[in-house]
Write a protein that holds these residues in place. Structure first.
Motif, PDB file in Angstrom:
ATOM      1  N   HIS A 474      -0.832 -25.356  -8.321  1.00  0.00           N
ATOM      2  CA  HIS A 474      -2.087 -25.765  -8.949  1.00  0.00           C
ATOM      3  C   HIS A 474      -1.824 -26.614 -10.191  1.00  0.00           C
ATOM      4  O   HIS A 474      -2.482 -27.653 -10.404  1.00  0.00           O
ATOM      5  CB  HIS A 474      -2.909 -24.531  -9.321  1.00  0.00           C
ATOM      6  CG  HIS A 474      -4.217 -24.855  -9.979  1.00  0.00           C
ATOM      7  ND1 HIS A 474      -5.259 -25.450  -9.305  1.00  0.00           N
ATOM      8  CD2 HIS A 474      -4.641 -24.667 -11.268  1.00  0.00           C
ATOM      9  CE1 HIS A 474      -6.277 -25.622 -10.137  1.00  0.00           C
ATOM     10  NE2 HIS A 474      -5.922 -25.157 -11.331  1.00  0.00           N
ATOM     11  N   SER A 475      -0.853 -26.216 -10.991  1.00  0.00           N
ATOM     12  CA  SER A 475      -0.519 -26.982 -12.195  1.00  0.00           C
ATOM     13  C   SER A 475       0.006 -28.363 -11.829  1.00  0.00           C
ATOM     14  O   SER A 475      -0.331 -29.367 -12.464  1.00  0.00           O
ATOM     15  CB  SER A 475       0.524 -26.223 -13.014  1.00  0.00           C
ATOM     16  OG  SER A 475       0.942 -26.976 -14.125  1.00  0.00           O
ATOM     17  N   ARG A 477      -0.677 -30.112  -9.133  1.00  0.00           N
ATOM     18  CA  ARG A 477      -1.783 -30.937  -8.639  1.00  0.00           C
ATOM     19  C   ARG A 477      -2.571 -31.544  -9.794  1.00  0.00           C
ATOM     20  O   ARG A 477      -2.973 -32.716  -9.742  1.00  0.00           O
ATOM     21  CB  ARG A 477      -2.711 -30.109  -7.750  1.00  0.00           C
ATOM     22  CG  ARG A 477      -2.183 -29.900  -6.339  1.00  0.00           C
ATOM     23  CD  ARG A 477      -3.114 -28.983  -5.549  1.00  0.00           C
ATOM     24  NE  ARG A 477      -4.460 -29.528  -5.439  1.00  0.00           N
ATOM     25  CZ  ARG A 477      -4.867 -30.346  -4.470  1.00  0.00           C
ATOM     26  NH1 ARG A 477      -4.013 -30.737  -3.534  1.00  0.00           N
ATOM     27  NH2 ARG A 477      -6.102 -30.779  -4.430  1.00  0.00           N
ATOM     28  N   ARG A 478      -2.776 -30.762 -10.843  1.00  0.00           N
ATOM     29  CA  ARG A 478      -3.498 -31.284 -12.006  1.00  0.00           C
ATOM     30  C   ARG A 478      -2.685 -32.382 -12.693  1.00  0.00           C
ATOM     31  O   ARG A 478      -3.223 -33.408 -13.116  1.00  0.00           O
ATOM     32  CB  ARG A 478      -3.798 -30.154 -12.981  1.00  0.00           C
ATOM     33  CG  ARG A 478      -4.784 -29.104 -12.430  1.00  0.00           C
ATOM     34  CD  ARG A 478      -5.006 -27.986 -13.427  1.00  0.00           C
ATOM     35  NE  ARG A 478      -5.540 -28.472 -14.692  1.00  0.00           N
ATOM     36  CZ  ARG A 478      -5.705 -27.711 -15.789  1.00  0.00           C
ATOM     37  NH1 ARG A 478      -5.360 -26.431 -15.740  1.00  0.00           N
ATOM     38  NH2 ARG A 478      -6.199 -28.225 -16.888  1.00  0.00           N
ATOM     39  N   ARG A 479      -1.365 -32.176 -12.798  1.00  0.00           N
ATOM     40  CA  ARG A 479      -0.518 -33.202 -13.411  1.00  0.00           C
ATOM     41  C   ARG A 479      -0.513 -34.481 -12.588  1.00  0.00           C
ATOM     42  O   ARG A 479      -0.578 -35.586 -13.141  1.00  0.00           O
ATOM     43  CB  ARG A 479       0.918 -32.676 -13.550  1.00  0.00           C
ATOM     44  CG  ARG A 479       1.096 -31.617 -14.618  1.00  0.00           C
ATOM     45  CD  ARG A 479       2.573 -31.250 -14.715  1.00  0.00           C
ATOM     46  NE  ARG A 479       2.812 -30.293 -15.779  1.00  0.00           N
ATOM     47  CZ  ARG A 479       4.017 -29.837 -16.118  1.00  0.00           C
ATOM     48  NH1 ARG A 479       5.085 -30.270 -15.433  1.00  0.00           N
ATOM     49  NH2 ARG A 479       4.166 -28.977 -17.090  1.00  0.00           N
ATOM     50  N   ALA A 481      -2.863 -35.569 -10.609  1.00  0.00           N
ATOM     51  CA  ALA A 481      -4.169 -36.226 -10.742  1.00  0.00           C
ATOM     52  C   ALA A 481      -4.262 -36.985 -12.063  1.00  0.00           C
ATOM     53  O   ALA A 481      -4.733 -38.132 -12.101  1.00  0.00           O
ATOM     54  CB  ALA A 481      -5.285 -35.185 -10.635  1.00  0.00           C
ATOM     55  N   ARG A 482      -3.822 -36.363 -13.175  1.00  0.00           N
ATOM     56  CA  ARG A 482      -3.898 -37.029 -14.483  1.00  0.00           C
ATOM     57  C   ARG A 482      -2.997 -38.261 -14.524  1.00  0.00           C
ATOM     58  O   ARG A 482      -3.406 -39.321 -14.995  1.00  0.00           O
ATOM     59  CB  ARG A 482      -3.510 -36.053 -15.596  1.00  0.00           C
ATOM     60  CG  ARG A 482      -4.549 -34.981 -15.878  1.00  0.00           C
ATOM     61  CD  ARG A 482      -4.311 -34.352 -17.245  1.00  0.00           C
ATOM     62  NE  ARG A 482      -2.991 -33.725 -17.314  1.00  0.00           N
ATOM     63  CZ  ARG A 482      -2.760 -32.442 -17.054  1.00  0.00           C
ATOM     64  NH1 ARG A 482      -3.767 -31.655 -16.691  1.00  0.00           N
ATOM     65  NH2 ARG A 482      -1.543 -31.946 -17.149  1.00  0.00           N
TER      66      ARG A 482
END
Length: 647
Positions: A474-475, A477-479, A481-482
């Protein structure tokens, strides 16, 4: 003479050692259990007879990469009969089948001795780990039997590598399959012989499927060889050229004692080095006069086209760079001006063999030289056109001399070290689980295994691994995306120089991926290469090496092309983003080089932003072009006058 005496002595010692070892093994096996020896020998001989012999058309088939049914049989023999029975079975099964395959006598002796030694090593490992041959109680004995199989396969691969001059270690997947099958066969034979008999059709199916894979690879290699023949036949003056070049290269490599795998790769490099001439008009190939610039351009691009064709085939990819540099010179004045330190050893073999065949063949634009005249020309150009050490060895071989008599021990060692095939490093456990989704799925599997076997600590460990994997996933995926959003926004920066600078700024951060060097390689419209238009950093690799790497990977279809220091040794870890317009034509590459491998999320973000950056780079114009378009006629006239005054 000294080298001949040394070979004779080694051969005699090999015969004495292997013969003694095999006879002692049979003697000890007969004392222990003649019944087991007879039964296991029957199975081993059948497996050896089914095994496909080494194929010259498969130059990338290292010993460690092959799945061998005989390995599983020998592991089962170790677990059932012990080290001496397994050694006798392994060695004499080779001897029994060899006469029907026309195997050279010394190769037969050395391979039989190697398999017998490997079986003894595996049996010794079984005893040291607490296992007992002929007794298997799972899961208590799983560690000893697995260790015995691993030691046997490692010893077999390394010893056969010494025999065949191929440096290799067992492939993890193939080794695990061979060990698992050997354990199943041994367990079935010890506890329920009819289960072992029922497994026989399955073993035959495995061997048949593997044979089909080998057959497909052979067909692919044969098709490429036919393609090479067609290229040769387009020009009557060069008919059979690639076959002669391959023969010269093969003869020299064998005389120098290079590893067997490298000898075959060099042979294929010589056989396929002229594939790119398919794009050159036959009239140009046979033209007696000077070539026009357009005609010369097609000839100049031919080696690079050959390399691009070979890069698409796994068995030939190792030869692609050597084929591309076949027209280089030792002094750096070849087609692509590559300096000597960046020309691979295989290319020097091709350069010499190709030049020698060209000099001794009648061509439309010049008469042929005699064999001795060509060798004298090679000696004159040694150190300028040709690698001096390889040239001396080549001349010696062509004159019937042993190259080891004209080269020093240091020169021989340098050549053999340079010819050692590159092998990919074995992945560590951390690298295997670097992808968080794999860790999460592995944890889930451990939970199910723990619940199914009522070993609840395993289930608990699986739950922990699953939670950590999901959180990391999950972490990440957020990285991704950013970072993808930030990289995509650089497409709005303006001209190509601004876009390139903004892109590198986003990546080049301590918390993201510190970049040592970055460049934008503008690609030629004809696809023959490119030039570095923008760059940043002080640790730049040679432009010729960078363009060569990108040229061979341009049509690979990979989202991000990566190199772990093989193509660009001075750059550490490199990543290249192919940028394409909406019509799929290649604009260029953004190349990023760093000392360390980037985090996984960085590569995923780079891949995700390619579709946005490609069209933006294609539509944007360089800053110089934009400035010229904005000039008035008066500005342009003043600029031309200023240049005239400066001149």
């Amino acid at each position: 003479m000294r080298s001949l005496f040394r070979r004779r002595f080694v051969d005699a010692a090999s015969i004495l050692f292997a013969g003694t070892l095999l006879n002692v093994a049979v003697f000890e096996a007969l004392k222990a259990s003649p019944e087991k020896l007879a039964l296991l020998a029957a199975v081993a001989i059948a497996a050896e007879a089914l095994q496909r012999v080494d194929d010259e058309l498969l130059p990338d088939a290292l010993e460690g990469e092959r799945f061998s049914l005989t390995s599983s049989i020998q592991i089962a023999a170790i677990l059932i009969g012990g080290p001496w029975i397994a050694a006798a079975v392994a060695g004499w099964s080779v001897v029994a089948v060899a006469p029907f395959r026309d195997v050279p006598f010394m190769q037969l002796v050395r391979r039989a001795g190697a398999l017998a030694l490997a079986a003894l090593a595996g049996g010794a490992a079984l005893g040291l780990a607490g296992g007992v041959a002929g007794q298997m109680h799972l899961p208590d004995d799983m560690l000893p039997v697995a260790l015995a199989g691993l030691v046997y396969l490692t010893a077999r691969t390394m010893l056969e590598g010494l025999v065949n001059k191929r440096v290799a270690l067992p492939d993890l997947v193939s080794a695990a399959a061979a060990i698992g099958l050997g354990i199943v066969l041994a367990f079935a034979a010890l506890h329920e012989i009819w289960v072992a008999i029922a497994l026989a059709p399955l073993l035959l199916l495995v061997e048949r499927l593997y044979g089909r894979v080998v057959g497909l690879r052979r067909e692919m290699a044969t098709a490429l060889e036919t393609f090479a023949n067609i290229v040769d036949e387009r020009d009557p003056s060069t008919y059979g050229h690639s076959m002669r070049v391959a023969a010269h290269v093969n003869e020299l490599a064998r005389a120098l004692g290079l590893p067997g795998t490298e000898v075959r790769r060099l042979w294929w490099a010589g056989r396929l080095h002229d594939l790119g001439k398919v794009a050159v008009d036959a009239a140009v190939l046979s033209k007696p006069g000077k070539l026009s610039p357009a005609e010369w351009g097609t000839v100049w691009r031919a080696p690079r086209l050959s390399a691009r064709l070979l890069q698409r085939f796994r068995f030939a990819v190792q030869q692609a760079q050597a084929v591309e540099y076949q027209r280089e010179r030792y002094n750096g004045s070849g087609y692509y001006r590559v300096s000597r330190e960046h020309i691979p050893l295989a290319a020097h073999f091709l350069i010499l063999a190709d030049a020698f065949d060209a000099m001794t063949t009648e061509r439309p634009f010049r008469p042929r030289m005699t064999r001795e005249e060509a060798l004298a020309e090679i000696e004159r150009e040694s150190g300028e056109q040709f690698h001096p050490v390889i040239a001396r060895a080549f001349v010696a071989v062509q004159r019937g001399q042993d190259p080891t008599d004209v080269l020093s021990a240091e020169e021989l060692a340098e050549i053999r070290d340079a010819a050692t095939p590159h092998t990919a490093p074995v992945p560590t456990l951390g690298e295997v689980f670097r992808r968080p989704e794999v860790a999460a799925l592995t944890g889930g599997a451990l939970i199910l295994v723990g619940l199914g076997t009522t070993i609840f600590p395993v289930a608990a460990a699986g739950a922990v691994v699953t939670l950590i994997g999901l959180k990391t996933w999950h972490s990440a995926r957020r990285r991704v995306a950013r970072l993808t959003k930030a990289l995509a926004e650089t497409a709005e920066a303006g001209d190509q120089a601004q876009m390139f600078g903004s892109f590198v700024d986003v990546v080049d951060k301590p918390e993201t991926w510190p970049i040592a060097y970055a460049a934008f390689v503008d690609w030629n419209e004809d696809g023959s290469g490119g030039t570095v238009r923008f760059e940043r950093g002080t640790h730049q690799p040679p432009e010729s090496s960078t363009v060569s790497w990108l040229l061979r990977e341009a049509e690979s279809g990979a989202g991000v092309v990566v190199d772990e220091g093989v193509e660009l040794p001075s750059a550490g870890f490199s990543a290249a983003l192919p940028l394409r317009r909406d019509n799929s034509s290649l604009v260029g590459f953004v190349v990023l080089c760093a000392e360390h491998e980037p985090p996984g999320y960085v590569l995923r973000a780079l891949k995700s932003c390619i579709d946005t950056l490609g069209p933006a780079f294609g539509e944007a114009r360089p800053a110089e072009v934009l400035r010229l378009l904005a000039e008035t006629p008066l500005d342009a006239r003043r600029r031309r006058q200023a240049r005239t005054l400066e001149a």
